[in-house]
Scaffold this active site. Structure first.
Site, PDB file in Angstrom:
ATOM      1  N   GLY A 292      19.415 -29.517  87.292  1.00 22.30           N
ATOM      2  CA  GLY A 292      19.942 -29.431  88.582  1.00 22.30           C
ATOM      3  C   GLY A 292      21.336 -30.160  88.569  1.00 22.30           C
ATOM      4  O   GLY A 292      21.934 -30.565  87.653  1.00 22.30           O
TER       5      GLY A 292
ATOM      6  N   GLY B 125      21.537 -35.752  86.216  1.00 23.36           N
ATOM      7  CA  GLY B 125      21.036 -34.358  86.518  1.00 23.36           C
ATOM      8  C   GLY B 125      19.945 -34.109  85.671  1.00 23.36           C
ATOM      9  O   GLY B 125      20.005 -34.176  84.646  1.00 23.36           O
TER      10      GLY B 125
ATOM     11  N   CYS C  57      30.819 -32.885  89.823  1.00 23.18           N
ATOM     12  CA  CYS C  57      29.648 -33.082  90.538  1.00 23.18           C
ATOM     13  C   CYS C  57      29.784 -32.278  91.783  1.00 23.18           C
ATOM     14  O   CYS C  57      29.072 -32.537  92.844  1.00 23.18           O
ATOM     15  CB  CYS C  57      29.096 -34.423  90.789  1.00 23.18           C
ATOM     16  SG  CYS C  57      28.714 -35.373  89.064  1.00 23.18           S
TER      17      CYS C  57
ATOM     18  N   LYS D 152      25.537 -30.336  89.613  1.00 22.39           N
ATOM     19  CA  LYS D 152      26.716 -29.462  89.286  1.00 22.39           C
ATOM     20  C   LYS D 152      27.373 -29.720  88.158  1.00 22.39           C
ATOM     21  O   LYS D 152      26.885 -29.988  87.102  1.00 22.39           O
ATOM     22  CB  LYS D 152      27.645 -29.428  90.631  1.00 22.39           C
ATOM     23  CG  LYS D 152      26.841 -28.932  92.012  1.00 22.39           C
ATOM     24  CD  LYS D 152      28.091 -29.092  92.986  1.00 22.39           C
ATOM     25  CE  LYS D 152      27.516 -28.152  94.294  1.00 22.39           C
ATOM     26  NZ  LYS D 152      28.555 -27.682  95.128  1.00 22.39           N
ATOM     27  N   ILE D 153      28.762 -29.273  88.163  1.00 19.55           N
ATOM     28  CA  ILE D 153      29.447 -29.495  87.027  1.00 19.55           C
ATOM     29  C   ILE D 153      29.926 -30.750  86.493  1.00 19.55           C
ATOM     30  O   ILE D 153      30.331 -31.672  87.416  1.00 19.55           O
ATOM     31  CB  ILE D 153      30.791 -28.503  86.913  1.00 19.55           C
ATOM     32  CG1 ILE D 153      31.387 -28.470  85.491  1.00 19.55           C
ATOM     33  CG2 ILE D 153      31.647 -29.097  87.875  1.00 19.55           C
ATOM     34  CD1 ILE D 153      32.406 -27.316  85.426  1.00 19.55           C
ATOM     35  N   THR D 154      30.007 -31.230  85.217  1.00 24.41           N
ATOM     36  CA  THR D 154      30.309 -32.483  85.000  1.00 24.41           C
ATOM     37  C   THR D 154      31.007 -32.266  83.425  1.00 24.41           C
ATOM     38  O   THR D 154      31.137 -31.514  82.724  1.00 24.41           O
ATOM     39  CB  THR D 154      29.196 -33.613  84.705  1.00 24.41           C
ATOM     40  OG1 THR D 154      29.874 -35.025  84.706  1.00 24.41           O
ATOM     41  CG2 THR D 154      28.352 -33.344  83.828  1.00 24.41           C
ATOM     42  N   TRP D 155      31.389 -33.709  82.878  1.00 22.60           N
ATOM     43  CA  TRP D 155      31.844 -33.615  81.475  1.00 22.60           C
ATOM     44  C   TRP D 155      31.151 -34.524  80.766  1.00 22.60           C
ATOM     45  O   TRP D 155      30.562 -35.562  81.123  1.00 22.60           O
ATOM     46  CB  TRP D 155      33.543 -34.149  81.589  1.00 22.60           C
ATOM     47  CG  TRP D 155      34.015 -34.244  80.478  1.00 22.60           C
ATOM     48  CD1 TRP D 155      34.472 -33.543  79.270  1.00 22.60           C
ATOM     49  CD2 TRP D 155      34.087 -35.771  79.646  1.00 22.60           C
ATOM     50  NE1 TRP D 155      35.107 -34.057  78.037  1.00 22.60           N
ATOM     51  CE2 TRP D 155      35.111 -35.284  78.501  1.00 22.60           C
ATOM     52  CE3 TRP D 155      33.946 -36.867  80.039  1.00 22.60           C
ATOM     53  CZ2 TRP D 155      35.090 -36.298  77.380  1.00 22.60           C
ATOM     54  CZ3 TRP D 155      34.065 -37.873  79.090  1.00 22.60           C
ATOM     55  CH2 TRP D 155      34.517 -37.649  77.811  1.00 22.60           C
TER      56      TRP D 155
END
Length: 270
Positions: free
Chosen positions: A74, A191, A220, A76-79
């Site tokens: 689940g 997530g 996120c 969004k985008i992260t590093w």
């Protein structure tokens, strides 16, 4: 619940490429589902990588075409990368699964960890993860210069303009500079995915990373806040080696002693 065991995949010079750890997650997940092993938490430091959860919008990805790994969690985008401690608790939960309760337990363990290092953190309603709260909006420094009307804060274009992209407007809007702007900033992201009643993926805790990695994305999917680390907030160098045993101790305490209950389902027509 079974006793939670920890497996260290690699840190520092032995940091692990993301897809290698993802494959290990799947292997451990299958073994846990089959009751061949106890609940297991994989602990790791990754080589630099961007990963995108299922809800990631195209506009949140790097503008320069930097590769992103799409994953089945689940969020969004992260590093992920050096200086960040990542944990993947792979645990069997009662059905129907209460995903929110599992996320809250992970947050609690990380909040306790930060407190042990002398940093007060909290949850933010509607935003998962562990946060350092900023100053009230009216007390924050103006972004992009002074406002002529000192009685009213200048409007923040990040929240008032759907097409505004902070990445095109210099470092004053960068997520890594949220502490200087005295805004809310995320210390730890969460997530997860639950498949066959067993959890996968987990949390990332910023210990001492180069936070400018986050400036290439919309972390996120949140445009009006930023990121931070234990080292930045405490004003001293904190290492993964210092934090690892503290995180594991609090994870064991919170997860092993949780009173697991299936998510309640309302009867039809109730």
């Amino acid at each position: 619940m079974t006793e939670l065991r920890f497996v260290h995949l690699g840190f520092g010079p032995e940091s692990v490429e993301y897809t290698e750890a993802w494959e290990e997650q799947r292997r451990v997940h299958a073994a846990r589902f089959a009751d061949e092993i106890d609940d297991t938490c994989l602990m790791v430091e990754h080589e630099p990588v961007y990963t995108a959860g299922r809800r990631t919008d195209p506009s949140e990805r790097p503008l320069d075409g930097t590769p992103v790994i799409d994953v089945d969690r689940g969020g969004k985008i992260t590093w992920h990368g050096p200086g960040q401690l990542v944990g993947y608790p792979i645990m069997k939960l009662p059905r129907p699964v209460d995903v929110v309760a599992h996320v809250r337990r992970l947050e609690e363990a990380l909040i306790r960890t930060a407190a042990e290092f002398g940093l007060e953190t909290t949850r933010v309603e509607g935003r998962s993860g562990v946060w350092v709260l900023g100053d009230p909006v009216e007390q924050r420094p103006q972004i992009g210069g002074l406002s002529l009307d000192f009685s009213v804060p200048a409007p923040d274009p990040r929240t008032g303009d759907d097409e505004f992209d902070a990445r095109l407007h210099g470092p004053e809007y960068a997520p890594s500079n949220a502490g200087q702007r005295r805004e809310d900033r995320k210390l730890a992201a969460i997530g997860i995915r639950v498949a066959k009643g067993v959890t996968m993926h987990g949390f990332s805790l910023n210990v001492n990373p180069d936070s400018t990695w986050f400036d290439r994305i919309i972390p996120c999917g949140i445009r009006d806040a930023g990121v931070t680390s234990l080292s930045y907030e405490l004003g001293r160098e904190v290492t993964i080696a210092e934090v690892l045993p503290v995180v594991e101790r609090h994870l064991k305490d919170v997860l092993e002693h949780a009173e697991l209950r299936p998510r309640e389902i309302e009867a039809a027509g109730a």
